[in-house]
Motif scaffolding. Sequence first.
Motif, PDB file in Angstrom:
ATOM      1  N   GLU A 232      49.017 106.656  -8.333  1.00  0.00           N
ATOM      2  CA  GLU A 232      50.330 106.439  -8.947  1.00  0.00           C
ATOM      3  C   GLU A 232      51.431 107.237  -8.230  1.00  0.00           C
ATOM      4  O   GLU A 232      52.280 107.857  -8.850  1.00  0.00           O
ATOM      5  N   GLN A 233      51.394 107.204  -6.893  1.00  0.00           N
ATOM      6  CA  GLN A 233      52.428 107.829  -6.076  1.00  0.00           C
ATOM      7  C   GLN A 233      53.378 106.756  -5.544  1.00  0.00           C
ATOM      8  O   GLN A 233      53.052 105.568  -5.523  1.00  0.00           O
ATOM      9  N   PHE A 234      54.551 107.184  -5.078  1.00  0.00           N
ATOM     10  CA  PHE A 234      55.543 106.262  -4.522  1.00  0.00           C
ATOM     11  C   PHE A 234      55.159 105.958  -3.083  1.00  0.00           C
ATOM     12  O   PHE A 234      55.116 106.852  -2.235  1.00  0.00           O
ATOM     13  N   VAL A 235      54.881 104.694  -2.794  1.00  0.00           N
ATOM     14  CA  VAL A 235      54.342 104.332  -1.484  1.00  0.00           C
ATOM     15  C   VAL A 235      55.317 104.635  -0.352  1.00  0.00           C
ATOM     16  O   VAL A 235      54.909 104.998   0.764  1.00  0.00           O
ATOM     17  N   LEU A 236      56.616 104.530  -0.598  1.00  0.00           N
ATOM     18  CA  LEU A 236      57.584 104.809   0.461  1.00  0.00           C
ATOM     19  C   LEU A 236      57.540 106.285   0.870  1.00  0.00           C
ATOM     20  O   LEU A 236      57.735 106.610   2.049  1.00  0.00           O
ATOM     21  N   ASP A 237      57.269 107.181  -0.079  1.00  0.00           N
ATOM     22  CA  ASP A 237      57.120 108.594   0.272  1.00  0.00           C
ATOM     23  C   ASP A 237      55.941 108.801   1.218  1.00  0.00           C
ATOM     24  O   ASP A 237      56.005 109.605   2.157  1.00  0.00           O
ATOM     25  N   LEU A 238      54.862 108.080   0.970  1.00  0.00           N
ATOM     26  CA  LEU A 238      53.706 108.180   1.857  1.00  0.00           C
ATOM     27  C   LEU A 238      54.034 107.640   3.246  1.00  0.00           C
ATOM     28  O   LEU A 238      53.624 108.211   4.265  1.00  0.00           O
ATOM     29  N   PHE A 239      54.780 106.538   3.303  1.00  0.00           N
ATOM     30  CA  PHE A 239      55.182 105.995   4.598  1.00  0.00           C
ATOM     31  C   PHE A 239      56.018 107.003   5.376  1.00  0.00           C
ATOM     32  O   PHE A 239      55.812 107.212   6.575  1.00  0.00           O
TER      33      PHE A 239
ATOM     34  N   PRO B  10      50.580 116.029  -3.752  1.00  0.00           N
ATOM     35  CA  PRO B  10      49.792 114.783  -3.682  1.00  0.00           C
ATOM     36  C   PRO B  10      50.136 113.928  -2.466  1.00  0.00           C
ATOM     37  O   PRO B  10      49.262 113.219  -1.943  1.00  0.00           O
ATOM     38  N   ILE B  11      51.388 113.982  -2.002  1.00  0.00           N
ATOM     39  CA  ILE B  11      51.756 113.214  -0.809  1.00  0.00           C
ATOM     40  C   ILE B  11      51.108 113.828   0.428  1.00  0.00           C
ATOM     41  O   ILE B  11      50.542 113.122   1.281  1.00  0.00           O
TER      42      ILE B  11
ATOM     43  N   ILE C  42      48.236 112.127   3.122  1.00  0.00           N
ATOM     44  CA  ILE C  42      48.271 112.068   4.581  1.00  0.00           C
ATOM     45  C   ILE C  42      47.031 112.715   5.184  1.00  0.00           C
ATOM     46  O   ILE C  42      46.421 112.189   6.122  1.00  0.00           O
ATOM     47  N   VAL C  43      46.625 113.869   4.636  1.00  0.00           N
ATOM     48  CA  VAL C  43      45.406 114.528   5.121  1.00  0.00           C
ATOM     49  C   VAL C  43      44.197 113.614   4.928  1.00  0.00           C
ATOM     50  O   VAL C  43      43.351 113.475   5.823  1.00  0.00           O
ATOM     51  N   LEU C  44      44.137 112.962   3.781  1.00  0.00           N
ATOM     52  CA  LEU C  44      43.025 112.061   3.498  1.00  0.00           C
ATOM     53  C   LEU C  44      43.007 110.883   4.464  1.00  0.00           C
ATOM     54  O   LEU C  44      41.947 110.490   4.970  1.00  0.00           O
ATOM     55  N   VAL C  45      44.172 110.325   4.750  1.00  0.00           N
ATOM     56  CA  VAL C  45      44.245 109.219   5.708  1.00  0.00           C
ATOM     57  C   VAL C  45      43.762 109.674   7.088  1.00  0.00           C
ATOM     58  O   VAL C  45      43.048 108.939   7.785  1.00  0.00           O
ATOM     59  N   MET C  46      44.122 110.889   7.494  1.00  0.00           N
ATOM     60  CA  MET C  46      43.692 111.386   8.802  1.00  0.00           C
ATOM     61  C   MET C  46      42.179 111.575   8.857  1.00  0.00           C
ATOM     62  O   MET C  46      41.539 111.306   9.880  1.00  0.00           O
ATOM     63  N   VAL C  47      41.598 112.038   7.755  1.00  0.00           N
ATOM     64  CA  VAL C  47      40.139 112.173   7.724  1.00  0.00           C
ATOM     65  C   VAL C  47      39.483 110.799   7.778  1.00  0.00           C
ATOM     66  O   VAL C  47      38.450 110.607   8.431  1.00  0.00           O
TER      67      VAL C  47
ATOM     68  N   ILE D  28      54.757 119.454   8.394  1.00  0.00           N
ATOM     69  CA  ILE D  28      54.648 118.347   9.348  1.00  0.00           C
ATOM     70  C   ILE D  28      54.644 117.008   8.620  1.00  0.00           C
ATOM     71  O   ILE D  28      55.230 116.029   9.077  1.00  0.00           O
ATOM     72  N   ALA D  29      53.972 116.969   7.468  1.00  0.00           N
ATOM     73  CA  ALA D  29      53.912 115.728   6.689  1.00  0.00           C
ATOM     74  C   ALA D  29      55.075 115.589   5.714  1.00  0.00           C
ATOM     75  O   ALA D  29      55.458 114.460   5.373  1.00  0.00           O
ATOM     76  N   LEU D  30      55.637 116.703   5.270  1.00  0.00           N
ATOM     77  CA  LEU D  30      56.606 116.648   4.176  1.00  0.00           C
ATOM     78  C   LEU D  30      58.057 116.782   4.633  1.00  0.00           C
ATOM     79  O   LEU D  30      58.969 116.655   3.808  1.00  0.00           O
ATOM     80  N   ALA D  31      58.282 117.007   5.927  1.00  0.00           N
ATOM     81  CA  ALA D  31      59.625 117.311   6.416  1.00  0.00           C
ATOM     82  C   ALA D  31      60.614 116.177   6.175  1.00  0.00           C
ATOM     83  O   ALA D  31      61.800 116.415   5.939  1.00  0.00           O
TER      84      ALA D  31
END
Length: 434
Positions: A172-179, A365-366, A370-375, A428-431
């Motif tokens: 239940e996160q905002f997908v654009l934030d993940l992008f 959570p965001i 990203i860490v999970l996607v990299m793994v 690096i992920a949140l900037a």
Amino acid sequence: MLDAPVLMLLLGVAVMIGMIILHVPVGVSMALTGIVMFSMQVSLPAALGTVAPEVLAAFVSRDLVTIPLFLLMGSLAARAGISGDIYNLASAWIGHLRGGLAMGTVVGCGGFGALCGSSVATAATMGRVALPEMRARNYSPELAVGAIASGGTLGILIPPSIVMVIYAVLTEQFVLDLFLAGILPGLLAIVLYCLAIVITTWIKPSVAPSVPAQSWGQRVRAMRDAWRAVVVIALVVGGLYVGLFTVVEAASVGVGLTLIFFLLRYPRSDWRRALELVAVETAQSTAMIFLMVVGASLFSYFLTLTQAPQAIVTQVEAANFSPYMVIFLLMLMYLFLGAVFDAIAAMILTTPFVFPLVTGLGFDPIWWGIVLVMVIEIGMITPPIGMNVFVLNGVAPDISLRRIYRGIVPFLLADLVRLALVIAFPVIALALLP
């Protein structure tokens, strides 16, 4: 001693893994396990009553509807020749450097990943485009397939990403934030992959013979030929980030554009058959992903009832592990799961109880997404499964799995460095987040 909820969770996971070992599809295994375990604690009618709402929720989800759209866009772009244009542009400008065609392949994978959002599709498409070019110029097969398999993983990190959409739905996160959070780690991945190629060719120059530089006219021509890719990426990705489109609207615009380019490429007598193949590919991939999402939702009913996630958080806190030690242990778990199961399935299987643990320890959570996607990326090239490895083995069956895995080693080291950097420096992920 383990609490009863944790024991119930372990029993459910054991049943599910047993079904997967018996070659029951992952989505079906999760769904059946969730229904059976739920019915054991409540009742069978109550368990069956959860099925229809979850199936309906999947089909009406605004986030999940982007998955078939991005899959369709990527398939249309590949058959319209846009992937080849991206690769030709990259190789025209840096192909003359030692290892330049491999670096161009990595950059091309990043560009095509911004169109299709799928690691497997990126690896398969670029394998057909780039591998013949590198082999014709006497590149080492190990370096060639290593660059393609590893570069293919950028398809799920460079936005838009199908895996990020699934994670956003599950948590239940905002997908654009993940992008947005995936942009800098994606660029870092390209830089580190290119650095791995530079080091590899410096240690052993014979793996990448020098290639004559293309003329300025050829470079300009490559830029002109890549206009379709530029238009699609600029409108879809650019329009998404400046707020011109929602995620669904951006995906729809991308499908419309790539469909036009697809129809313009094929003669009227051929486009119908090609379009049928595109539709079948998209339908198969969409059905598999939706089945896993529905299965995960049904399995989560069982998890919620047992309250196992809360019990795990409580036990971890009682063990006095440092938060980063927990993250390290989770990384080891995912690397193991990625080597045994399909990486996306591993994420869907574990997110319902890992996500509460990570957020309970105070992690963003965001950032965790990203860490999970990299793994998951690493799992796509890790033996014995490594989906991208098997895709490339299908594209080039004369190159053995052993040689492909050997070629991946420098890129795998680059992945581990990047993972360590993003964990150590979450900025690096949140900037880029607002």
